[in-house]
Scaffold this motif. Structure first.
Motif, mmCIF file in Angstrom:
data_model
loop_
_atom_site.group_PDB
_atom_site.id
_atom_site.type_symbol
_atom_site.label_atom_id
_atom_site.label_comp_id
_atom_site.label_asym_id
_atom_site.label_seq_id
_atom_site.Cartn_x
_atom_site.Cartn_y
_atom_site.Cartn_z
ATOM 1 N N LEU A 54 42.981 -5.682 -0.640
ATOM 2 C CA LEU A 54 43.005 -6.980 -1.149
ATOM 3 C C LEU A 54 43.052 -7.198 -2.501
ATOM 4 C CD1 LEU A 54 40.574 -9.314 1.022
ATOM 5 C CD2 LEU A 54 42.958 -9.456 0.901
ATOM 6 N N VAL A 55 42.163 -6.232 -3.270
ATOM 7 C CA VAL A 55 42.269 -6.303 -4.980
ATOM 8 C C VAL A 55 43.705 -5.903 -5.184
ATOM 9 C CG1 VAL A 55 41.516 -5.001 -6.830
ATOM 10 C CG2 VAL A 55 40.097 -5.826 -5.100
ATOM 11 N N PHE A 56 44.336 -4.785 -4.821
ATOM 12 C CA PHE A 56 45.425 -4.426 -5.229
ATOM 13 C C PHE A 56 46.775 -5.219 -4.705
ATOM 14 C CE2 PHE A 56 43.478 -0.173 -5.891
ATOM 15 C CZ PHE A 56 44.181 -0.122 -7.276
ATOM 16 N N GLY A 57 46.450 -5.995 -3.392
ATOM 17 C CA GLY A 57 47.289 -6.867 -2.870
ATOM 18 C C GLY A 57 47.351 -8.239 -3.722
ATOM 19 N N THR A 58 46.344 -8.413 -4.186
ATOM 20 C CA THR A 58 46.403 -9.830 -5.217
ATOM 21 C C THR A 58 47.200 -9.570 -6.486
ATOM 22 O OG1 THR A 58 44.279 -10.592 -4.164
ATOM 23 C CG2 THR A 58 44.908 -11.683 -6.126
ATOM 24 N N ILE A 67 57.524 -5.985 -7.453
ATOM 25 C CA ILE A 67 57.779 -5.187 -6.016
ATOM 26 C C ILE A 67 58.973 -5.968 -5.222
ATOM 27 C CG2 ILE A 67 56.782 -4.830 -3.609
ATOM 28 C CD1 ILE A 67 55.214 -3.656 -6.120
ATOM 29 N N GLY A 68 60.024 -5.113 -5.001
ATOM 30 C CA GLY A 68 61.092 -5.507 -4.552
ATOM 31 C C GLY A 68 60.956 -5.964 -3.197
ATOM 32 N N THR A 69 61.823 -7.160 -2.867
ATOM 33 C CA THR A 69 62.000 -7.649 -1.470
ATOM 34 C C THR A 69 60.481 -8.375 -0.915
ATOM 35 O OG1 THR A 69 61.427 -5.780 -0.161
ATOM 36 C CG2 THR A 69 63.600 -5.925 -0.813
ATOM 37 N N MET A 70 59.479 -8.267 -1.906
ATOM 38 C CA MET A 70 58.189 -9.116 -1.693
ATOM 39 C C MET A 70 58.396 -10.462 -1.965
ATOM 40 S SD MET A 70 54.563 -8.131 -3.237
ATOM 41 C CE MET A 70 53.373 -9.568 -3.277
ATOM 42 N N GLU A 71 57.756 -11.351 -1.192
ATOM 43 C CA GLU A 71 57.810 -12.809 -1.443
ATOM 44 C C GLU A 71 56.928 -13.090 -2.435
ATOM 45 O OE1 GLU A 71 56.386 -16.742 0.814
ATOM 46 O OE2 GLU A 71 56.755 -15.240 1.968
ATOM 47 N N PRO A 72 57.308 -13.993 -3.541
ATOM 48 C CA PRO A 72 56.663 -13.808 -4.686
ATOM 49 C C PRO A 72 55.651 -14.775 -4.383
ATOM 50 C CG PRO A 72 59.199 -14.490 -5.004
ATOM 51 C CD PRO A 72 58.888 -14.197 -3.699
ATOM 52 N N GLY A 73 54.374 -14.430 -4.891
ATOM 53 C CA GLY A 73 53.123 -14.743 -4.868
ATOM 54 C C GLY A 73 52.244 -14.588 -3.552
ATOM 55 N N SER A 74 52.854 -13.963 -2.797
ATOM 56 C CA SER A 74 52.452 -13.771 -1.300
ATOM 57 C C SER A 74 51.342 -12.414 -1.347
ATOM 58 C CB SER A 74 53.507 -13.499 -0.268
ATOM 59 O OG SER A 74 52.852 -13.197 0.958
ATOM 60 N N VAL A 75 50.020 -12.897 -1.032
ATOM 61 C CA VAL A 75 48.798 -12.142 -0.905
ATOM 62 C C VAL A 75 49.181 -11.106 0.176
ATOM 63 C CG1 VAL A 75 46.437 -11.734 -0.814
ATOM 64 C CG2 VAL A 75 47.417 -13.455 -2.285
ATOM 65 N N ILE A 76 49.747 -11.643 1.515
ATOM 66 C CA ILE A 76 49.764 -11.149 2.547
ATOM 67 C C ILE A 76 50.764 -9.905 2.384
ATOM 68 C CG2 ILE A 76 50.535 -11.077 4.868
ATOM 69 C CD1 ILE A 76 47.976 -12.486 4.487
ATOM 70 N N ASP A 77 52.102 -10.087 1.842
ATOM 71 C CA ASP A 77 52.775 -9.315 1.428
ATOM 72 C C ASP A 77 52.271 -7.912 0.739
ATOM 73 O OD1 ASP A 77 54.613 -10.231 3.125
ATOM 74 O OD2 ASP A 77 56.078 -11.015 1.681
ATOM 75 N N GLY A 78 51.589 -8.644 -0.216
ATOM 76 C CA GLY A 78 50.829 -7.541 -1.227
ATOM 77 C C GLY A 78 49.894 -6.707 -0.536
#
Length: 295
Positions: A54-58, A67-78
């Protein structure tokens, strides 16, 4: 405001005691983790795993475009990218595309190495720690041994392989009076007829010869004070090559006077049999002459 003294539950020979004023368990994290039950250990590891991700995902979510192809601001994707990175899986769907993203991923990989090594070591240590493999009789008896009055208790091995170099100790909680009127308690060792056994595979009866003026007899007769008898054994497991420990506590009501243990070992068709169902069974001594008179 004064913080209340911490109370700690400890185990002495199979019964609980309370220690007041003990230091915080977090002062010795390794012992604290080793002492907790398996469900709590699994819960702690799971919570730590989720918290790290959760820490690194945030962090990844707070860095748009890192991070490529990651939805901007998405903690779930992170979070799920962090799980892949921490476990060094690298599915390839998402990957760092900036130097800052690579730097955070590198820190997380290093964190994952420490986390995996620590958890692996703790799991191995929990499996490898000494386990109690001894079964003690529920009661101790005062009976006869080679024509003498004796205090006896019985122990058996629960495992299929014998224990080697077994050492036994019998003690009792003695109330000592000093010259200035004060009293204190101490565990005093009771000498055994045999306190070492080179190979314990079946059962062993521990015997302490009682003199007529034995303080143990006087303590048993005086029900105004607490009586406690303790046994402790240690040996080497011949299969695991690890130490095996065991202990048992007997109160006054679990010491049977004028009784003896029934046999638990028998020979049938040339084979030795140990019946653990009889380990605790005793019978009264006929025409008993060993009754303790109250002091």
């Amino acid at each position: 405001m004064t913080r209340p003294a911490r109370r700690q539950i400890i185990q002495i020979g199979g019964f609980p005691a309370v220690k007041t004023g003990a230091p915080s368990p977090y002062a010795d994290l390794y012992y604290w983790v080793m002492e907790m039950s398996w469900p709590w250990f699994i819960a702690l590891v799971s919570a730590s795993f989720v918290a790290i991700n959760l820490v690194f995902g945030t962090l990844y979510a707070l860095l748009p475009g890192a991070i490529g192809t990651m939805e901007p601001g998405s903690v779930i994707d992170g979070f799920f990218f962090s799980v892949d990175t921490l476990g060094t899986v690298g599915y390839g769907v998402m990957a760092p595309v900036t130097r800052l993203g690579h730097a955070i991923a590198a820190v997380e990989i290093l964190t994952g190495l420490f986390f995996s090594a620590t958890i692996t070591g703790l799991i191995f240590a929990r499996f490898a720690r000494p386990r109690e493999s001894l079964l003690f009789s529920d009661v101790a008896v005062i009976g006869r041994y080679q024509g003498k009055r004796a205090l006896m208790a019985r122990v058996a091995s629960k495992r299929s392989r014998p224990l080697a170099d077994v050492t036994a100790q019998m003690s009792w909680l003695e109330l000592v009076h000093v010259g200035d009127g004060r009293t204190f308690r101490r565990l005093s060792e009771l000498p055994l007829v045999r306190n070492q056994n080179p190979m314990l595979g079946l059962a062993w009866t521990l015997v302490h010869i009682l003199d007529d003026d034995s303080p143990v007899l006087a303590a048993l007769a005086d029900d105004r004070d607490r009586f406690m008898l303790t046994l402790s054994l240690s040996g080497i497991d011949t299969l695991l090559a690890s130490q095996s420990l065991g202990g048992k506590r007997y109160a006054r009501e679990t010491v049977l006077i004028d009784h003896e243990f029934v046999d638990v070992i028998s020979d049938e068709n040339g084979t030795t049999h140990l019946d653990l169902r009889l380990l605790h069974k005793t019978v009264p001594i006929a025409d008993a002459v060993l009754t303790i008179d109250a002091a």
